[in-house]
Design an enzyme around this catalytic site. Sequence first.
Site, PDB file in Angstrom:
ATOM      1  CB  SER A   7      26.777  15.148   0.709  1.00 40.69           C
ATOM      2  OG  SER A   7      27.040  14.716   2.081  1.00 40.69           O
ATOM      3  CB  CYS A   8      23.806  17.029   3.791  1.00 43.41           C
ATOM      4  SG  CYS A   8      24.569  15.717   3.803  1.00 43.41           S
ATOM      5  CG  ASP A   9      22.919  21.894   0.500  1.00 48.61           C
ATOM      6  OD1 ASP A   9      23.706  22.554   0.287  1.00 48.61           O
ATOM      7  OD2 ASP A   9      22.239  20.273   0.355  1.00 48.61           O
ATOM      8  CD  GLU A  94      26.871  19.546   4.461  1.00 48.26           C
ATOM      9  OE1 GLU A  94      26.697  18.837   3.405  1.00 48.26           O
ATOM     10  OE2 GLU A  94      26.020  20.028   5.228  1.00 48.26           O
TER      11      GLU A  94
END
Length: 378
Positions: A7-9, A94
């Site tokens: 996933s993401c930041d 997130e």
Amino acid sequence: MAEPPRSCDCFVSLPPGSKEDYVIFGKNSDRPRDEVQEVVCFPASPHAPGSTVECTYISVPQAEHTHAVVLSRPAWLWGAEMGANEHGVCIGNEAVWTKESVDPEEALLGMDLVRLGLERGDSAWAALNVITGLLEQHGQGGACRETAEPFSYHNTFLLVDRQEAWVLETAGKLWAAQKVTEGVKNISNQLTIGTEISTEHSELRAVAQAQGWWSGEGDFSFSAVFSPDDPPARMEMAKQRYVGGTALLQQHNGSVTAEVMMSILRDKASGICMDSEGFCTTGSMVSILPRNPDVPCVHFFTATPNPSRSVFKPFIFSERMRPVNMVMSPQYGPDDPVRTQPRFQHQVDRKHELYKAHQTALTSPVIYTCLESKSKPF
């Protein structure tokens, strides 16, 4: 073996972390490599009392008024990975996994909650209350990518406005939140709130104690109590990105600008800018939120994959705000595979014009060199 989903930041800098009297928000959206992310805007709107709004999988009661929003989202769903509203509120989410099991039933996606928070909250605190209220009432769940193979998760959120930021972490319908008023902060695919809880679900500690996860004595750490004993590989891999993101923010603490935030989102060594075989950074966002309410906020979106090969394009809310067709994906109505039952049994082409132009440009050595240059992005 298929590559595990990642996933993401999310990042934020508040004075004195920022070089100027601005709050700076940034987020990378790391998604399946062939997923198209579009940028869409919706004006402020009144709604009839008692009406409902159809989210990705379920409908919920509609607010009597929704704020104008700009969203960067996977083109197949209703919600958003990240976005902003006309009041200078920005939200990103997130994926996380916790000791609370993921509900297999369809409910609100974390991305739906991002959009609902932006449409209904005129501050980060108000948006947090919107999200937690809807979470407690409707829950979170459902397929989080456009595939027949099940993939679901819980969510953490970074909510930011001109004055402060909130980290909101969830486990099913339970949640804890931490207020951030100065300096720099980032979140990734793991729980980070320890004992620094500013507000929480009214039954959070009682549930933890009843489950045997907390003795009821001593300090209560949300991350220690609710992090899974055997975390999935994707959470373990996120630790490197989280540590790398923290280091980059600390390196620039006191001098963060929009350009610095863009450089962090473009950082490949840390893994923050992802470009792997199965997953990549499909969209990025950076926002400048001046503390002075008379100065407009500026929101930058790539609308194309890989920020190291993309240009950040500015957006400012105005009375003449209008959609830009070039960054909007085709619509398939009731025949869309996300709408038909069973879901995701076939694929459709969601590429918008800018996405196609960007992909074509990457095959040109001249344009590729320009996109890879270190010149200022704006």
